[in-house]
Design an enzyme around this catalytic site. Structure first.
Site, PDB file in Angstrom:
ATOM      1  CD  GLU A 199       5.332  -9.472 -15.882  1.00 15.71           C
ATOM      2  OE1 GLU A 199       5.494  -9.305 -17.102  1.00 15.71           O
ATOM      3  OE2 GLU A 199       4.805  -8.626 -15.132  1.00 15.71           O
ATOM      4  CD  GLU A 204       1.801  -5.704 -11.375  1.00 15.81           C
ATOM      5  OE1 GLU A 204       2.251  -4.860 -12.173  1.00 15.81           O
ATOM      6  OE2 GLU A 204       1.053  -6.643 -11.715  1.00 15.81           O
TER       7      GLU A 204
END
Length: 429
Positions: A199, A204
């Protein structure tokens, strides 16, 4: 004679691989397993003016077209900087729902493995393009058994990517409980379910920790809680962003991803990188993908989650809604490693067997060099093609026992030029 035979086998192998490729896509095959070869249909990194590799059905000829001629019309106004040519983009210069030729919605709730609180919908109240921006809006409302709604879009099933510069310009939502993300997941989980196939978190942000923006990799070896605290983490901290406001201002978040490293950028400023080194931390004791599964196609995701194990660690402030994640654009760039390539790669050197366990050996070598870039290494064992690897090391399994195993490794560049062969012997008792 054996070397000429192996070169012929390599030529035949590459021809068969190229026949299977999509002639409209640039090609990159970077496989670290040794059981099979992988046909490459992904996007590659590119530099200035050229590059997709198209194929013929009868020879190994590499036919190039000018990358400048393949820029999508909607990306034609993007300035080319440092040779990065836009090959995919959404500038959001239309109105209504997101472009269905580029994005799909993921609808539903259920927490998504993180105990998130939102239900994702494809309604315009949760995702809308106004001719200039895409706005993803999280609302406090009862919907589908959840207390909040939001939106999540991705390019899965529409477009995927391998390598290049991938970036977004956006203004992030504020408020405790918000968790916006710009990230990538593997199109096919070749190495197994999460986190084995990797991933890539480009950006974020959690609302209770404003102006701290994270970039993270998840792998089988390094994942933990969101991957933080491990060597695969790249963190934009308060020190870097002391005078920056990501909540009320637009900023650009991106990565440059190649076959051995991923580097994070904020407004063009490098924030650090993570690289794969075959000799580091005894990684050779396991297959390469345990530490570096990033040799496969990934798709792009944009979403605004509410709550969850990380985003909701300090609860959700219901007074913040509606909360908005405003995206100016998403772009993918490539560099061309073909048009001005005039040299063959140098021969791999200094072969070293780092580990032999039963009939499994891990072989490394000093990386080759090229006037542009090395695409991959082609590995033969006893005259048989064993596979490609994007890094300068490979785990060889099921080696015949009781004999010397003759190994040959050829470096290959993006123009299809090959190095001389590195030769070595691995003896399995």
């Amino acid at each position: 004679m054996l070397k000429k035979t192996l070169l012929l086998l390599l030529s035949i192998t590459i021809t068969l691989t190229m026949i299977a490729c999509d002639p409209t896509s640039s090609t990159t095959t970077t496989t670290t397993t040794v059981s099979d070869s992988t046909t490459d249909t992904s996007k590659t990194t590119t530099t200035t003016t050229t590059t997709t590799t198209t194929t013929t059905t009868t020879t190994t000829e590499v036919v190039t077209t000018k990358l400048m001629d393949t820029i999508p019309e909607e990306c034609s106004g993007i300035t080319i900087v440092d040779g990065w040519v836009p090959t995919w983009c959404d500038e959001f210069q239309y109105t209504g729902g997101v472009d269905s030729t580029k994005w799909r919605h993921q609808n539903g709730g259920g927490g998504f493995g993180n105990n998130e609180l939102q239900y994702y919908t494809d309604r315009s109240v949760n995702a809308y393009v106004d001719g200039e921006y895409l706005t993803i809006t999280a609302l406090k409302e009862s919907y589908g058994g959840n207390d909040y709604t939001s939106s999540k879009i991705w390019t899965q099933g529409v477009e995927d990517f391998r390598y290049g510069k991938i970036e977004m310009r956006a203004k992030l939502p504020s408020g405790r409980g918000t968790w916006p993300a710009f990230w990538m997941m593997p199109s096919i989980s070749k190495y197994g379910g999460w986190p084995k196939s990797g991933e890539i978190d480009i950006m974020e942000h959690v609302g209770y920790d404003p102006n701290v923006v994270h970039g993270t990799l998840h792998t089988e070896r390094f994942y933990s809680t969101n991957g933080r605290g491990h060597s695969t983490d790249s963190l934009i901290d308060n020190g870097t962003l002391a005078s920056i406001d990501v909540l009320n201002e637009f900023h650009t978040y991106g990565i440059i991803w190649n076959n051995t490293s991923i580097e994070w950028f904020f407004d063009g400023y490098s924030l650090g990188s993570v690289s794969y080194e075959p000799t580091k931390n005894q990684t050779y004791l396991l297959p390469t993908y345990v530490d570096w599964p990033f040799d496969q196609n990934f798709y792009i995701i944009l979403n605004l989650a509410i709550g969850g194990n990380w985003g909701g660690a300090q609860g959700v402030d219901d007074s913040i809604f509606p909360a908005t994640f405003v995206i100016d654009y998403v772009r993918v760039y490539q560099q061309d490693y073909i048009s001005d390539d005039v040299e063959n790669p140098s021969m791999p050197t200094r072969p070293q067997v780092l580990s032999i366990v039963d009939r499994t050996a891990y072989l490394t070598w000093a990386p080759s060099t090229d006037d542009n870039a090395i695409r991959r290494y082609n590995v033969f064992v006893n005259g048989n093609f064993k596979g490609f690897t994007s890094v300068n090391g490979i785990q060889l399994t099921a080696l015949p026992s009781g004999q010397d195993n003759f190994i040959m490794v050829f470096a290959e560049d993006y123009a299809g030029n090959f190095s001389d062969a590195m030769e070595t012997v691995i003896t399995i008792g």
